[in-house]
Scaffold this active site. Structure first.
Site, mmCIF file in Angstrom:
data_model
loop_
_atom_site.group_PDB
_atom_site.id
_atom_site.type_symbol
_atom_site.label_atom_id
_atom_site.label_comp_id
_atom_site.label_asym_id
_atom_site.label_seq_id
_atom_site.Cartn_x
_atom_site.Cartn_y
_atom_site.Cartn_z
ATOM 1 N N SER A 1 0.829 -1.203 0.000
ATOM 2 C CA SER A 1 0.000 0.000 0.000
ATOM 3 C C SER A 1 0.861 1.250 0.000
ATOM 4 O O SER A 1 0.361 2.337 -0.249
ATOM 5 C CB SER A 1 -0.942 -0.005 1.209
ATOM 6 O OG SER A 1 -0.196 -0.202 2.384
ATOM 7 N N GLU B 1 -6.674 -1.641 -6.766
ATOM 8 C CA GLU B 1 -5.890 -0.753 -7.622
ATOM 9 C C GLU B 1 -4.847 -1.581 -8.375
ATOM 10 O O GLU B 1 -4.102 -2.343 -7.754
ATOM 11 C CB GLU B 1 -5.185 0.313 -6.773
ATOM 12 C CG GLU B 1 -6.151 1.255 -6.090
ATOM 13 C CD GLU B 1 -5.468 2.239 -5.144
ATOM 14 O OE1 GLU B 1 -5.915 3.384 -5.073
ATOM 15 O OE2 GLU B 1 -4.498 1.847 -4.458
ATOM 16 N N ASN C 1 -5.247 5.952 -1.112
ATOM 17 C CA ASN C 1 -4.518 6.499 0.037
ATOM 18 C C ASN C 1 -4.051 7.927 -0.211
ATOM 19 O O ASN C 1 -3.772 8.676 0.723
ATOM 20 C CB ASN C 1 -3.340 5.604 0.413
ATOM 21 C CG ASN C 1 -3.811 4.397 1.200
ATOM 22 O OD1 ASN C 1 -4.927 4.383 1.722
ATOM 23 N ND2 ASN C 1 -2.989 3.371 1.275
ATOM 24 N N HIS D 1 -3.258 -3.715 -5.453
ATOM 25 C CA HIS D 1 -3.511 -3.234 -4.095
ATOM 26 C C HIS D 1 -4.966 -3.449 -3.682
ATOM 27 O O HIS D 1 -5.860 -2.706 -4.085
ATOM 28 C CB HIS D 1 -3.135 -1.742 -3.999
ATOM 29 C CG HIS D 1 -3.343 -1.157 -2.638
ATOM 30 N ND1 HIS D 1 -3.727 0.146 -2.417
ATOM 31 C CD2 HIS D 1 -3.221 -1.715 -1.401
ATOM 32 C CE1 HIS D 1 -3.845 0.352 -1.118
ATOM 33 N NE2 HIS D 1 -3.542 -0.751 -0.484
HETATM 34 P P1 NAI Z 1 -0.097 -9.765 8.198
HETATM 35 O O1 NAI Z 1 0.941 -9.427 9.197
HETATM 36 O O2 NAI Z 1 -1.480 -10.094 8.636
HETATM 37 O O3 NAI Z 1 0.428 -10.990 7.301
HETATM 38 C C1 NAI Z 1 1.693 -11.037 6.721
HETATM 39 C C2 NAI Z 1 2.086 -12.497 6.541
HETATM 40 O O4 NAI Z 1 3.265 -12.528 5.747
HETATM 41 C C3 NAI Z 1 2.407 -13.208 7.855
HETATM 42 O O5 NAI Z 1 1.698 -14.442 7.907
HETATM 43 C C4 NAI Z 1 3.919 -13.442 7.781
HETATM 44 O O6 NAI Z 1 4.322 -14.659 8.400
HETATM 45 C C5 NAI Z 1 4.149 -13.505 6.301
HETATM 46 N N1 NAI Z 1 5.505 -13.128 5.870
HETATM 47 C C6 NAI Z 1 6.263 -12.115 6.328
HETATM 48 N N2 NAI Z 1 7.418 -12.073 5.633
HETATM 49 C C7 NAI Z 1 7.385 -13.080 4.724
HETATM 50 C C8 NAI Z 1 8.279 -13.525 3.711
HETATM 51 N N3 NAI Z 1 9.441 -12.929 3.505
HETATM 52 N N4 NAI Z 1 7.904 -14.560 2.958
HETATM 53 C C9 NAI Z 1 6.713 -15.198 3.151
HETATM 54 N N5 NAI Z 1 5.840 -14.813 4.118
HETATM 55 C C10 NAI Z 1 6.165 -13.754 4.881
HETATM 56 O O7 NAI Z 1 -0.117 -8.536 7.161
HETATM 57 P P2 NAI Z 1 -1.314 -8.028 6.235
HETATM 58 O O8 NAI Z 1 -2.132 -7.067 6.976
HETATM 59 O O9 NAI Z 1 -1.953 -9.179 5.588
HETATM 60 O O10 NAI Z 1 -0.509 -7.152 5.138
HETATM 61 C C11 NAI Z 1 0.347 -7.751 4.215
HETATM 62 C C12 NAI Z 1 0.704 -6.797 3.101
HETATM 63 O O11 NAI Z 1 -0.468 -6.253 2.541
HETATM 64 C C13 NAI Z 1 1.580 -5.605 3.475
HETATM 65 O O12 NAI Z 1 2.477 -5.369 2.426
HETATM 66 C C14 NAI Z 1 0.610 -4.464 3.563
HETATM 67 O O13 NAI Z 1 1.165 -3.236 3.245
HETATM 68 C C15 NAI Z 1 -0.401 -4.842 2.494
HETATM 69 N N6 NAI Z 1 -1.702 -4.274 2.758
HETATM 70 C C16 NAI Z 1 -2.274 -4.385 3.992
HETATM 71 C C17 NAI Z 1 -3.529 -3.840 4.227
HETATM 72 C C18 NAI Z 1 -4.162 -3.962 5.570
HETATM 73 O O14 NAI Z 1 -5.123 -3.216 5.827
HETATM 74 N N7 NAI Z 1 -3.728 -4.855 6.446
HETATM 75 C C19 NAI Z 1 -4.261 -3.128 3.174
HETATM 76 C C20 NAI Z 1 -3.594 -3.129 1.894
HETATM 77 C C21 NAI Z 1 -2.359 -3.657 1.726
#
Ligand code: NAI
Length: 518
Positions: free
Chosen positions: A124, A157, A195, A145
Site C-alpha cells: 500500500s 488498484e 490512500n 492493491h
Molecule cells: P499480516 O501481518 O497479517 O500478514 C503477513 C504475513 O506474511 C504473515 O503471515 C507473515 O508470516 C508472512 N511473511 C512475512 N514475511 C514473509 C516472507 N518474507 N515470505 C513469506 N511470508 C512472509 O499482514 P497483512 O495485513 O496481511 O498485510 C500484508 C501486506 O499487505 C503488506 O504489504 C501491507 O502493506 C499490504 N496491505 C495491507 C492492508 C491492511 O489493511 N492490512 C491493506 C492493503 C495492503
C-alpha cells in the site's frame, strides 16, 4: 519491450495474513487454483482453516451453496516452499511491508516461475517500480492493491510501474473482474489513488481539531450529518488505528517532498505514543465499551429566539436560505442596509472565517454569527453555526435557537476559516482534482476508487461538480488568502475547469474527441 499475453488460472499467494487470506478467498470462489505460501509454517494451515470456516459460515447463511463451498476449498492448497509455486501464472505477495524483503522475494520467485508468470505486490505504500527494480525482468511486476477486508472491499488498484508491461496490468484488471472486484488503474505514485485521495479528510479534520475549532465528536457529526459522509475523520482513524494511519500520513507527506496539502498533525503522533490507537485498543479519539463507541449526548438547543435578524447580502442564495429558516421560525427580518442596533447579524461566508466576514462588511462582531450554507439548510440533518471571538453568548444562543427551531441539530464551533464542512470538502475535492491533474488515474477511476475504497458518498470530482466547482474554487482562494498557506492553493485542474464552466470529471476536450474519432 514486447507485450505478452498473460493467461491466469493458477495463483500463488505469499503471505497468508489478513490480506493474503482475503485474496485467497475471492480467488478460490472464482474457480482459480490457489497455492498458499508463508515463511511461518503454521500460518498456511491457519489460513486454510480460516477459509474452511468462512466458506462454512457463508453456506450456513445461505450465501454460498454447499457444492461451490467444497469446490472453493478444494481449489486451495499449501506450498511447502517457494519452489512449489513454479507452475503459477501469477504470484501475489502480501508479506511484510519492507522494500528489501519484497525485492528479495521477487528475485527468488523469478528463479522458480516461468517467463509468463506475473508478479504482483499488494503493497500500500511502496513504489512498484522500486520493488521491480530488483528483478531481472521488471516488466512482469505490477501493483495489485487490495483493501481490508478483501471480500467486502470490492475495489482493487492495478498499478503500473515504470517498466511494467501494460499487458500484465490488463491481465490483472480482467482477473479482478472475474473475482467480482472492480479494478481501477493507477500510475506508480505515492498512495496510488485511494490512500492519496484519503489525505484530505484526515489531515484537514486534524487541523481543525488542532486549531481548537470543535471537538473530535463535533467534527465527525458535521462531516456525517451535514456533509453526508458515512464516517467522520476521527471515527475513520479509530477504525484503521493510529499505528497504521499515522505512519501512512507521514510517509505520503515525505514521499511528496513535504507537500503542504498532506501535512500530518502532531495530534496523531502524541496519541500513538500514548497507546490511544483506536477501536482495537478500546480507546482512540473515542472510548469503546464492549466495542461500542462512547459519545456524550449533545446539550439541548436553546429556545430564546432573536427579536430580529439581519442577514448579509454578500451571497444572495445563502441569504435566501437563512431568511427562509428565520421566517419559518417567526423571526423578523431586518431588511435595513445596515443592521439595526439590536438585530442578530448573520454572515454566510465561503472559505472565510466569521471575523473576516464581519470586518469586510464593517459589522459589529459582538453580534455576528456565521452559518455554513455549502450544503442545503432546508432538509439538512445538521447545521453549523460559528462565532467570532467577540460574539456574545446571547447572540450565539439566539442564533442557535433560530437554526434549531425546526428540530434540526446544530453544532456551534469557534471561528474557523471555512467552517468544518467547507474546508474539509474543498480539501478532498482539491486533492482529487490534483490526482487527475497529475494523470495518476482517469477521472472516472478516481471517483470509482474513492467511492468504493473510502466509502465516500461520491468521488471527489463528482462531489465538486455537485457543490459547484466555482464555489469550491472560491472557498480555496479565500482560505489561501486569509491563511496564506500553500496547502489550500487550488489545483490547476479545478481552477481551469471552474473558470471555463466545465465538469471536473472531464479530461481535456481534445483528448476526448481524439478518442471518439479513433
Ligand atoms: P499480516 O501481518 O497479517 O500478514 C503477513 C504475513 O506474511 C504473515 O503471515 C507473515 O508470516 C508472512 N511473511 C512475512 N514475511 C514473509 C516472507 N518474507 N515470505 C513469506 N511470508 C512472509 O499482514 P497483512 O495485513 O496481511 O498485510 C500484508 C501486506 O499487505 C503488506 O504489504 C501491507 O502493506 C499490504 N496491505 C495491507 C492492508 C491492511 O489493511 N492490512 C491493506 C492493503 C495492503
Amino acid at each position: 519491450m514486447t507485450s505478452r499475453n498473460f493467461s491466469i488460472e493458477t495463483i500463488g499467494i505469499v503471505g497468508t495474513g489478513a490480506m493474503g487470506r482475503g485474496i485467497a478467498q475471492i480467488a478460490a470462489l472464482a474457480g482459480l487454483s490457489v497455492r498458499l505460501y508463508d515463511t511461518n509454517p503454521t500460518a498456511i494451515g491457519a489460513a486454510r482453516d480460516y477459509l474452511a470456516e468462512t466458506f462454512a459460515k457463508l453456506t450456513a447463511k445461505g450465501k454460498l451453496d454447499q457444492a461451490r463451498s467444497l469446490a472453493a476449498l478444494a481449489n486451495v492448497s499449501g506450498a511447502q516452499s517457494i519452489a512449489d509455486l513454479a507452475g503459477c501464472d501469477l504470484v501475489i505477495e502480501a508479506i511484510v511491508e519492507k522494500l528489501d524483503v519484497k525485492q528479495a522475494l521477487f528475485r527468488e520467485l523469478e528463479t522458480v516461475v516461468s517467463g509468463r508468470c506475473v508478479l504482483a505486490s499488494n503493497t500500500s505504500s511502496l513504489s512498484i517500480t522500486a520493488i521491480a527494480a530488483g528483478c531481472t525482468d521488471p516488466s512482469r511486476v505490477v501493483g495489485y492493491h487490495f483493501f481490508n477486508p478483501v471480500p467486502l472491499m470490492k475495489v482493487v488498484e492495478v498499478i503500473d510501474g515504470l517498466r511494467s508491461d501494460p499487458a500484465a496490468g490488463d491481465a490483472l484488471m480482467a482477473l479482478a473482474r472475474r473475482m467480482g472486484h472492480t479494478p481501477v488503474r493507477a500510475k506508480d505514485m505515492p498512495g496510488f489513488i485511494v490512500n492519496h485521495a484519503g489525505r484530505g479528510m484526515n489531515t484537514e479534520g486534524l487541523r481543525i481539531a488542532g486549531e481548537g475549532v470543535a471537538s473530535f465528536a463535533d467534527i465527525d457529526r458535521i462531516m456525517r450529518e451535514q456533509a453526508g459522509f458515512r464516517l467522520g475523520p476521527f471515527e475513520l482513524l479509530d477504525l484503521t488505528a493510529l499505528d497504521v494511519s499515522h505512519p501512512v500520513m507521514e510517509s505520503i507527506y515525505h514521499q511528496f517532498y513535504e507537500e503542504p496539502r498532506f501535512t500530518p498533525s502532531p495530534i496523531t503522533g502524541t496519541r500513538l505514543a500514548g497507546g490511544l490507537l483506536g477501536r482495537k485498543t478500546g480507546e482512540g479519539f473515542y472510548r469503546y465499551e464492549d466495542g461500542k463507541q462512547q459519545v456524550s449526548a449533545e446539550a439541548p438547543a436553546p429556545t430564546d429566539l432573536p427579536k430580529a435578524v439581519w442577514i448579509s447580502k454578500r451571497y444572495p442564495q445563502a441569504r435566501e436560505a437563512v431568511a427562509q429558516l428565520a421566517t419559518q421560525a417567526g423571526v423578523t427580518l431586518d431588511e435595513g442596509v445596515t443592521p439595526a442596533a439590536d438585530s442578530l447579524i448573520v454572515v454566510t461566508p465561503f472559505g472565510h472565517d466569521a471575523t473576516t466576514a464581519a470586518v469586510d462588511e464593517a459589522l459589529d462582531a459582538s453580534r455576528v454569527v456565521a452559518v455554513d450554507t455549502l450544503f442545503p439548510l432546508v432538509g439538512a440533518r445538521r447545521r453549523t453555526l460559528m462565532t467570532t471571538p467577540a460574539t456574545t453568548r446571547a447572540a450565539r444562543d439566539t442564533a442557535h435557537a433560530l437554526l434549531a427551531a425546526d428540530g434540526v441539530p446544530v453544532t456551534v464551533i469557534r471561528d474557523s476559516t471555512g467552517f468544518v464542512a467547507q474546508r474539509v470538502v474543498a480539501t478532498i475535492v482539491n486533492i482529487g482534482c490534483d490526482i487527475a491533474q497529475k494523470q495518476i488515474a482517469t477521472p472516472a477511476d478516481i471517483d470509482l476508487a474513492v467511492t468504493l475504497g473510502l466509502g465516500y458518498p461520491r468521488g471527489p470530482l463528482a462531489l465538486g461538480d455537485a457543490l459547484g466547482a466555482t464555489t469550491i474554487l472560491t472557498i480555496l482562494r479565500n482560505l489561501s488568502s486569509v491563511l496564506g498557506e500553500p496547502r489550500y492553493r487550488p489545483s490547476p485542474w479545478l481552477a481551469r475547469r471552474a473558470q471555463l464552466g466545465l465538469s471536473l470529471t472531464q479530461g481535456d476536450a481534445a483528448d476526448i474527441q481524439t478518442e471518439t474519432q479513433q
